[in-house]
Design a protein around this motif. Structure first.
Motif, PDB file in Angstrom:
ATOM      1  N   ILE A 593     -75.711 -56.778  38.342  1.00 21.17           N
ATOM      2  CA  ILE A 593     -75.479 -56.993  39.769  1.00 21.17           C
ATOM      3  C   ILE A 593     -74.349 -56.057  40.194  1.00 21.17           C
ATOM      4  CG2 ILE A 593     -74.813 -58.656  41.539  1.00 21.17           C
ATOM      5  CD1 ILE A 593     -75.837 -60.860  39.719  1.00 21.17           C
ATOM      6  N   TYR A 594     -74.528 -55.371  41.301  1.00 17.97           N
ATOM      7  CA  TYR A 594     -73.478 -54.462  41.764  1.00 17.97           C
ATOM      8  C   TYR A 594     -73.398 -54.492  43.283  1.00 17.97           C
ATOM      9  CZ  TYR A 594     -77.404 -51.289  42.641  1.00 17.97           C
ATOM     10  OH  TYR A 594     -78.578 -50.730  43.077  1.00 17.97           O
ATOM     11  N   SER A 595     -72.211 -54.251  43.781  1.00 13.03           N
ATOM     12  CA  SER A 595     -71.999 -54.125  45.220  1.00 13.03           C
ATOM     13  C   SER A 595     -71.044 -52.957  45.455  1.00 13.03           C
ATOM     14  CB  SER A 595     -71.409 -55.414  45.810  1.00 13.03           C
ATOM     15  OG  SER A 595     -70.130 -55.663  45.265  1.00 13.03           O
ATOM     16  N   SER A 596     -71.158 -52.317  46.600  1.00 10.65           N
ATOM     17  CA  SER A 596     -70.312 -51.156  46.873  1.00 10.65           C
ATOM     18  C   SER A 596     -69.905 -51.114  48.340  1.00 10.65           C
ATOM     19  CB  SER A 596     -71.044 -49.853  46.507  1.00 10.65           C
ATOM     20  OG  SER A 596     -72.184 -49.669  47.320  1.00 10.65           O
ATOM     21  N   TYR A 597     -68.787 -50.459  48.576  1.00  9.87           N
ATOM     22  CA  TYR A 597     -68.272 -50.246  49.926  1.00  9.87           C
ATOM     23  C   TYR A 597     -67.915 -48.775  50.053  1.00  9.87           C
ATOM     24  CZ  TYR A 597     -64.904 -50.051  53.760  1.00  9.87           C
ATOM     25  OH  TYR A 597     -64.226 -49.712  54.909  1.00  9.87           O
ATOM     26  N   LYS A 598     -68.348 -48.142  51.144  1.00 10.62           N
ATOM     27  CA  LYS A 598     -68.093 -46.723  51.354  1.00 10.62           C
ATOM     28  C   LYS A 598     -67.454 -46.505  52.717  1.00 10.62           C
ATOM     29  CE  LYS A 598     -71.925 -45.135  48.473  1.00 10.62           C
ATOM     30  NZ  LYS A 598     -73.186 -44.343  48.418  1.00 10.62           N
ATOM     31  N   LEU A 599     -66.423 -45.686  52.743  1.00 10.08           N
ATOM     32  CA  LEU A 599     -65.731 -45.311  53.974  1.00 10.08           C
ATOM     33  C   LEU A 599     -65.696 -43.796  54.067  1.00 10.08           C
ATOM     34  CD1 LEU A 599     -63.931 -45.875  56.473  1.00 10.08           C
ATOM     35  CD2 LEU A 599     -61.973 -45.898  54.934  1.00 10.08           C
ATOM     36  N   THR A 600     -66.146 -43.234  55.190  1.00  8.80           N
ATOM     37  CA  THR A 600     -66.207 -41.785  55.381  1.00  8.80           C
ATOM     38  C   THR A 600     -65.435 -41.399  56.630  1.00  8.80           C
ATOM     39  OG1 THR A 600     -68.427 -41.784  54.412  1.00  8.80           O
ATOM     40  CG2 THR A 600     -67.741 -39.797  55.568  1.00  8.80           C
ATOM     41  N   LYS A 601     -64.426 -40.532  56.462  1.00 12.19           N
ATOM     42  CA  LYS A 601     -63.669 -39.993  57.596  1.00 12.19           C
ATOM     43  C   LYS A 601     -63.471 -38.497  57.400  1.00 12.19           C
ATOM     44  CE  LYS A 601     -61.171 -44.114  59.151  1.00 12.19           C
ATOM     45  NZ  LYS A 601     -59.845 -44.671  59.505  1.00 12.19           N
ATOM     46  N   ASP A 602     -62.848 -37.854  58.421  1.00 12.75           N
ATOM     47  CA  ASP A 602     -62.677 -36.412  58.363  1.00 12.75           C
ATOM     48  C   ASP A 602     -61.868 -35.972  57.149  1.00 12.75           C
ATOM     49  OD1 ASP A 602     -64.109 -36.160  60.670  1.00 12.75           O
ATOM     50  OD2 ASP A 602     -62.347 -36.139  61.980  1.00 12.75           O
ATOM     51  N   SER A 603     -60.759 -36.632  56.879  1.00 11.68           N
ATOM     52  CA  SER A 603     -59.876 -36.226  55.796  1.00 11.68           C
ATOM     53  C   SER A 603     -59.728 -37.297  54.730  1.00 11.68           C
ATOM     54  CB  SER A 603     -58.488 -35.877  56.354  1.00 11.68           C
ATOM     55  OG  SER A 603     -57.934 -36.994  57.036  1.00 11.68           O
ATOM     56  N   LEU A 604     -60.607 -38.302  54.754  1.00 12.79           N
ATOM     57  CA  LEU A 604     -60.504 -39.407  53.812  1.00 12.79           C
ATOM     58  C   LEU A 604     -61.889 -39.903  53.441  1.00 12.79           C
ATOM     59  CD1 LEU A 604     -58.971 -41.704  52.299  1.00 12.79           C
ATOM     60  CD2 LEU A 604     -59.036 -42.981  54.451  1.00 12.79           C
ATOM     61  N   ASN A 605     -62.127 -40.028  52.149  1.00 14.66           N
ATOM     62  CA  ASN A 605     -63.353 -40.648  51.657  1.00 14.66           C
ATOM     63  C   ASN A 605     -62.989 -41.652  50.578  1.00 14.66           C
ATOM     64  OD1 ASN A 605     -65.714 -39.491  53.003  1.00 14.66           O
ATOM     65  ND2 ASN A 605     -64.892 -37.554  52.239  1.00 14.66           N
ATOM     66  N   PHE A 606     -63.567 -42.834  50.694  1.00 15.21           N
ATOM     67  CA  PHE A 606     -63.231 -43.901  49.757  1.00 15.21           C
ATOM     68  C   PHE A 606     -64.512 -44.628  49.361  1.00 15.21           C
ATOM     69  CE2 PHE A 606     -62.309 -48.404  49.003  1.00 15.21           C
ATOM     70  CZ  PHE A 606     -61.412 -48.307  47.947  1.00 15.21           C
ATOM     71  N   SER A 607     -64.638 -44.934  48.080  1.00 16.28           N
ATOM     72  CA  SER A 607     -65.802 -45.656  47.584  1.00 16.28           C
ATOM     73  C   SER A 607     -65.341 -46.670  46.547  1.00 16.28           C
ATOM     74  CB  SER A 607     -66.812 -44.685  46.956  1.00 16.28           C
ATOM     75  OG  SER A 607     -67.883 -45.384  46.371  1.00 16.28           O
ATOM     76  N   LEU A 608     -65.842 -47.891  46.663  1.00 17.73           N
ATOM     77  CA  LEU A 608     -65.539 -48.962  45.717  1.00 17.73           C
ATOM     78  C   LEU A 608     -66.841 -49.617  45.293  1.00 17.73           C
ATOM     79  CD1 LEU A 608     -63.712 -51.034  44.240  1.00 17.73           C
ATOM     80  CD2 LEU A 608     -63.648 -52.322  46.391  1.00 17.73           C
ATOM     81  N   GLU A 609     -67.101 -49.647  43.980  1.00 20.42           N
ATOM     82  CA  GLU A 609     -68.295 -50.318  43.458  1.00 20.42           C
ATOM     83  C   GLU A 609     -67.860 -51.405  42.485  1.00 20.42           C
ATOM     84  OE1 GLU A 609     -72.190 -49.325  40.723  1.00 20.42           O
ATOM     85  OE2 GLU A 609     -71.694 -47.974  42.380  1.00 20.42           O
ATOM     86  N   LEU A 610     -68.321 -52.631  42.710  1.00 23.09           N
ATOM     87  CA  LEU A 610     -68.083 -53.751  41.813  1.00 23.09           C
ATOM     88  C   LEU A 610     -69.359 -54.007  41.028  1.00 23.09           C
ATOM     89  CD1 LEU A 610     -66.267 -56.148  44.326  1.00 23.09           C
ATOM     90  CD2 LEU A 610     -65.226 -54.493  42.758  1.00 23.09           C
ATOM     91  N   PHE A 611     -69.238 -54.258  39.723  1.00 21.47           N
ATOM     92  CA  PHE A 611     -70.438 -54.436  38.915  1.00 21.47           C
ATOM     93  C   PHE A 611     -70.255 -55.567  37.900  1.00 21.47           C
ATOM     94  CE2 PHE A 611     -67.807 -51.197  36.871  1.00 21.47           C
ATOM     95  CZ  PHE A 611     -67.725 -51.646  35.557  1.00 21.47           C
ATOM     96  N   TYR A 612     -71.380 -56.159  37.560  1.00 17.15           N
ATOM     97  CA  TYR A 612     -71.434 -57.174  36.515  1.00 17.15           C
ATOM     98  C   TYR A 612     -72.673 -56.903  35.683  1.00 17.15           C
ATOM     99  CZ  TYR A 612     -72.171 -61.648  34.181  1.00 17.15           C
ATOM    100  OH  TYR A 612     -72.387 -62.624  33.238  1.00 17.15           O
ATOM    101  N   LYS A 613     -72.483 -56.749  34.372  1.00 11.50           N
ATOM    102  CA  LYS A 613     -73.580 -56.379  33.481  1.00 11.50           C
ATOM    103  C   LYS A 613     -73.532 -57.267  32.243  1.00 11.50           C
ATOM    104  CE  LYS A 613     -75.638 -52.237  31.393  1.00 11.50           C
ATOM    105  NZ  LYS A 613     -75.469 -50.774  31.189  1.00 11.50           N
TER     106      LYS A 613
END
Length: 813
Positions: A593-613
């Motif tokens: 099971i996995y979930s992710s959050y993505k944020l995209t801006k001009d000078s900033l990019n952020f990605s967070l993925e949570l996972f359970y295996k």
């Protein structure tokens, strides 16, 4: 004298008139807008092609859609205006014979599957059902030295610039260029010209093929379909390791391309040499038959591995159909010398082993690949690929062992000389089919299938003791492993939600015949294993707003072992390490099971993925101590292997000169191996219940600075900090490890020549890389002194030849 003055005056007058005539240009300025809403269309591409179909000049509109484009007066051809999500506009240049301002109205492409276009200075983001498309702008290109500088600004993409590796969605992605494998068309991604990139697609592999989807797909779409008429690329990598005092000519790579419309002919030649000098020290104790022994082991190995490969082929690009055909070969040789000194002792026993072993491997591979990709503006996609490879491998081992045993006040010496020859021929076939059918603007369906097989029709192993063949250790096998997958996927967009589901049917087949000599006669041992399996996966996405997105996914996957894993026969060719299979071995089944959050801006990019295996029957290979001197290597199903954690990536541009990037994997692992206690009793080995729990992290931070942003080619430098925390396994754990790298680079000759100097593993000579084991009566500390972990100076350079084609050398940016 007067004649000279008059001549000079006439010369400069004629020259000045000629320059004025030559420099006359037509200037077009204006704005690009949406034909339906009259809203500005930022970052559209405006370019001119001459009658030879080569680009003469190109410009990007700014954030307000405004542009200025100039071209020589006598140019004949067409003007194009293009933008993702719109139909391309094409007009003859005769319409613009005077300096003028004009409004270009682009018509939205209504056939494109429902998209959300996010506009920013860095790039436009187009969100589709199965992928996110990033249109790279001129501002982004100005800040980048190569494609790696662009990729690391994309959310979820992690770039290790020192090793030129890419990680996406928790694994190594498939990198494509125009839907074709990049490792053939652009084996070095630095070869990609940034001003020719139209957009980059980030694709969740599971949305196309189902399954876990680790690694994903990165597809780079090129703006120009016609490559240079003749171009070439050369790169070299050389290093010097402090510990080994060794200069290594690690790689020489050469690429040449020739465009003969409509064919692109290419050839890639690469030669690599790996040199390693490694030392491993093990100190610990061993409890066997309720007797405690001290054990020491020192292994010194020298490895020399030259590899040469060459592939050539043809690529036929077009607007809707791409075709690739490749043939290649690879020659590899590996010379490995191991020197082992081992001591096992207690109060009444002292055993010493000294071994010198030479291992020489030769391999040759020939392979053939073809791929066809077809697409339409309405979103239809068809992909067909076929790969065939044939391998010939030979291995020769020559070993000399000397023993000294002191027991019951009796000292004895002995020696043992053995050698072996192995010939292994094999072949691999792979076929892949994928078809995507849009149902309407908000939904699509795809069907996919693949077939892969590995055949080993001839695998013969001969063993010699003092140059005389020893038949009880003779081995031969005829094995086949195949896997067939067929599946269907459905995707639907409902307002801000996207849902995507896949169901795959997988069928794995292992058919093997192993020949062993028992009582001087051949005995056939057969393995026949068939594993049908249904693999479902589901993905749900929610767009919080134009820049933020949440994703949730689930997958259930299956993995089987290799044919030898199921063979119930103990091979004792290596006197210290016997090997056997396990006919009761079960396939691995993983829930993730996995979930992710993505944020995209001009000078900033952020990605967070949570996972359970989690798996309750993971396959693990265990060394059982049969005696203090001999171990048995056997695959087992571990009771439980559970991981929960997060994968974080972050990129931030502080200024035009300075940017930082950070990525980290933080996880908690749990291992339970209750079955090992029962198995240990069979071999009369002391064992306790194994349950391990531990947090762990791998964190890498990079800082890059350019000395002068405005002047192209000026040097820049980078620092990378690497931290590896304590990491557990079923046998023990690895100790934390920290190191950092430094690099400085500069470009010359209009960015055609690039040189990078780096110092890697700066603390590698001062920090020991250690691990600890505690299982089945074994307790030991291991210290590794490996070439790959020690301090090294490295120089990497490349040069791009023949920058220009059929008139496009006059292109202006």
């Amino acid at each position: 004298m007067k004649k000279i003055i008059v001549f000079n005056i006439l010369f400069y007058f004629i020259l000045n008139c000629s320059l004025q005539v030559y420099s006359q240009e037509i200037s077009i300025s204006g704005q690009v807008v949406d034909s339906l809403t009259n809203e500005n269309v930022p970052y559209a591409c405006i370019y001119i092609k001459n009658q030879k179909d080569s680009i003469v000049t190109m410009k990007y509109a700014n954030e307000r859609g405004v542009f200025v484009l100039s071209y020589p007066t006598k140019t004949e051809g067409n003007l194009y205006v293009s933008m993702m999500g719109y139909k391309e506009m094409k007009n003859n240049l005769t319409l613009y014979n005077k300096n003028q301002k004009i409004i270009f109205k682009l018509t939205p492409n209504v056939n494109v599957i429902d998209e959300v276009i996010v506009k920013s200075k860095a790039y436009n983001v187009t969100k589709k059902i199965d992928r996110t498309v990033y249109t790279i702008t001129e501002d982004k290109i100005k800040n980048a030295n190569d494609i790696y500088d662009i990729l690391k600004t994309l959310p979820g993409v992690v770039v290790d610039e020192q090793n030129k590796t890419i990680r996406f969605k928790g694994g190594q992605p498939d990198v494509l260029v125009d839907n074709m494998p990049a490792n053939f068309l652009y084996p070095k991604l630095e070869m990609l010209k940034l001003d020719q990139i139209e957009n980059i697609e980030l694709i969740d592999r599971s949305s196309l093929y189902g399954g876990e989807g680790a690694g994903g797909i990165i597809n780079v779409k090129m703006r120009r379909k016609e490559p240079y008429a003749l171009s070439a690329y050369y790169s070299n990598e050389t290093s010097y390791t402090i510990k080994d005092k060794q200069l290594n000519l690690e790689e020489n790579f050469f690429n040449v391309n020739y465009f003969l419309s409509p064919f692109l002919l290419f050839n890639n030649f690469d030669s690599k040499i790996e040199n390693e000098i490694n030392t491993t020290n093990v100190n610990g104790t061993l409890l066997n038959n309720n007797i405690l022994f001290d054990k020491k082991n020192e292994l010194n190995s020298n490895i020399y591995k030259p590899v040469t490969y060459d592939n050539f082929g043809v690529f036929i690009p077009s607007q809707n159909v791409n075709f690739l055909l490749v043939y290649g070969y690879e020659n590899a040789k590996k010379n490995k010398e191991n020197i082992t000194n081992e001591q096992i002792l207690n109060t009444n026993y002292n055993y010493k082993l000294s071994e010198i072993k030479n291992d020489i491997k030769n391999s040759r591979a020939n392979y053939f690949l073809s791929k066809l990709f077809f697409s339409t503006e309405k979103g239809h996609e068809l992909s067909l690929s076929y790969t065939y490879a044939k391998y010939k491998n030979s291995t020769n081992i020559d070993a000399n062992q000397k023993y000294n045993t002191f027991q019951n006040n009796i000292n004895s010496d002995s020696s043992y000389n053995y050698s072996s020859e192995q010939i292994a021929n094999s072949s691999i076939k792979y076929f892949d089919f994928y078809y995507n059918q849009p149902l309407n603007k908000t939904s699509r369906i795809n069907v996919h299938a693949s077939y892969s097989s590995q055949n080993y029709p001839e695998n013969i192993y001969k063993y010699y003791i003092s140059d005389i063949e020893y038949y009880p250790f003779y081995k031969a096998s005829d094995t086949k492993f195949s896997k067939t997958v067929a599946g269907i996927s459905y995707g639907k967009k409902i307002k801000r939600f996207k849902i995507d589901g896949t169901l795959n049917y997988e069928y794995s087949l292992i058919a093997a015949n192993f020949t062993r000599k028992i009582n001087q006669s051949d005995t056939i041992i057969s393995v026949d294993l068939k594993t049908p399996f249904y693999s479902p996966s589901l993905r749900l996405s929610y767009s919080i707003n134009k820049l933020n997105e949440l994703n949730l996914g689930y997958s259930y996957t299956n993995k089987v072992g290799s044919p030898e894993d199921y063979l119930n026969y103990t091979d004792k060719q290596n006197p210290q390490l016997w090997q056997t299979g396990n006919s009761n071995l079960k396939s691995e089944f993983y829930n993730k099971i996995y979930s992710s959050y993505k944020l995209t801006k001009d000078s900033l990019n952020f990605s967070l993925e949570l996972f359970y295996k989690k798996t309750n029957n993971g396959i693990t290979y265990i060394n059982y101590p049969v005696t203090p001197e001999v171990f048995l290597y056997r695959p087992e199903n571990i009771a439980m292997n559970e991981q929960i954690g997060s994968d974080i990536s972050f990129w931030y541009q502080i200024s035009k000169r300075l940017n930082i990037n950070f990525n980290s994997i933080i996880s908690h692992s749990t291992y339970k191996a209750d079955e090992l206690k029962e198995i240990a009793q069979i071999y009369n080995i002391t064992s306790e219940k194994i349950i391990r729990k531990q947090f762990g992290t791998v964190s890498i931070m990079g800082i890059q600075y350019k000395f002068n942003y405005k002047k192209a080619g000026n040097p820049g430098f980078g620092i990378w900090l690497n931290y590896y925390s304590k990491e557990i396994s079923y046998t023990g754990f690895n100790y934390p490890f920290f190191d950092f790298d430094f690099a400085i680079s500069k470009r010359f000759f209009k960015d055609k020549f690039f040189i990078n100097f780096s110092i890697e593993n700066i603390l590698g000579n001062f920090i020991e890389k250690k691990s600890y084991e505690d299982y089945l009566g074994i307790k030991s500390n291991t210290i590794n002194y490996l070439t790959e972990n020690t301090m090294a100076f490295r120089v990497y350079l490349y040069y791009i030849f023949k920058d220009g084609d059929r008139g496009s050398k006059d292109i202006k940016y």
